[in-house]
Design an enzyme around this catalytic site. Structure first.
Site, short mmCIF file in Angstrom:
data_model
loop_
_atom_site.label_atom_id
_atom_site.label_comp_id
_atom_site.label_asym_id
_atom_site.label_seq_id
_atom_site.Cartn_x
_atom_site.Cartn_y
_atom_site.Cartn_z
CG ASP A 95 -21.62 16.16 -25.18
OD1 ASP A 95 -22.13 15.59 -24.37
OD2 ASP A 95 -21.37 16.25 -26.93
CB SER A 126 -23.59 14.51 -27.47
OG SER A 126 -22.96 14.88 -28.46
#
Length: 305
Positions: free
Chosen positions: A186, A38
């Site tokens: 993510d 991320s």
């Protein structure tokens, strides 16, 4: 001193990582390999491209984070755009602006694909993403060979875009490959803190340091929010915390800088300048406290024993 750096995902809390990096670089550390999920992937890519913590600090100071909340397609419809985007396109924001932003920053350092990092003798970069179609972790660029793709020629910006696709918030990346199509989100869903990604057998040539966010044990829904979207974010955060469990071993804690960041939500794109400064200082202070107790001699002795 040479070292590898592994960064945890955490959205806007990444400002704290920049603070910690600032102190580490001030203390003489030079990064050889970087990895992250991320926002950790975003920071890792910029460090690998040749940006310093000072560069990152200047970016944050002058950055309007709300620009990342861009829309496309159905999301642009007034009134119901976000809802349509959420149910039809699997995210209320497109994520296109973020990809173009990181692409420009990388291009400014002559970096486009992963092969450019090799050509310019840059640090090795590993980015963590999650393939929710095949229900597996995707480590970029290494894992691309399993999809029948060339690892070297894959866009670094696209890899970052994959890893930063916060579930329900940004559209997942529709990833077409030799065996079909996967939806990528993510990296924190599968592995938010890959602290051992650079570990090797025997005595490592230099240490690996982890940069992780720290929360009180009684941390609940961000800011007490109870709306459906915040509820979904809590589900995603819970999945991240659960996947983090293997990385809580004592030997990994001993090489990790823990950054208090409970006052900042991962999707707080309207963060105030005061909060940003406080989070930066929190990271800086955490790194300083870490180095006051960490010992290279003890590190070497651990592996020789």
């Amino acid at each position: 001193m040479k070292a590898d750096a592994v960064f945890e995902g955490g959205g806007m809390r990444g400002i704290g990582i920049i603070g910690a990096l600032t102190y580490m670089e001030k203390s003489g550390y030079i990064w050889q390999n970087t990895a992250g999920s991320s926002v950790g992937a975003l920071i890792a890519s910029l460090i690998a491209a040749g940006y310093s913590s000072k560069d990152l600090k200047e970016m944050v100071i002058n950055l309007n984070f709300l620009k990342f909340l861009d829309t496309s397609g159905l999301q642009r419809f007034p009134l119901f755009g976000k809802a349509l985007g959420f149910f039809k396109e699997k995210g209320i924001y497109s994520g296109d602006y973020l990809e173009e932003w990181i692409k420009k920053l990388l291009n400014d350092k002559n970096i486009d694909s992963f092969k450019d990092l090799k050509f310019y003798n840059k640090p090795s970069l590993k980015i963590i993403a999650s393939d929710i179609t095949r229900k597996r972790i995707l480590v970029l660029p290494d894992g691309l060979s399993e999809y029948g793709l060339d690892c070297d020629n894959f866009s670094v910006a696209k890899a970052v875009r994959m890893s930063t696709s916060i579930p329900f918030y940004f559209k997942p990346v529709e990833f077409k490959h030799k065996y079909g199509t996967s939806y990528i989100v993510d990296g924190g869903i599968c592995c938010n803190f890959p602290i051992d990604i650079f570990d090797i057998e025997g005595v490592p040539p230099w240490p690996t340091f982890g940069f992780k966010f720290q929360f009180p044990k009684t941390s609940y829904t961000a800011s007490g929010k109870t709306d459906p979207l915040s509820f979904l974010f809590d589900i995603a955060d819970t999945m991240k915390n659960e996947s983090n469990a293997p990385w809580s071993r004592e030997e990994n804690k001993a090489r990790t800088i823990f950054i208090p960041s409970a006052t900042v939500d991962s999707v707080e794109f309207n963060i105030s300048k005061e909060k940003s400064i406080a989070l930066f200082k929190s990271g800086y202070k955490s790194a300083k406290e870490f180095l006051n107790t960490w010992s290279l001699e003890d590190y070497i002795k651990k592996y020789r024993n």
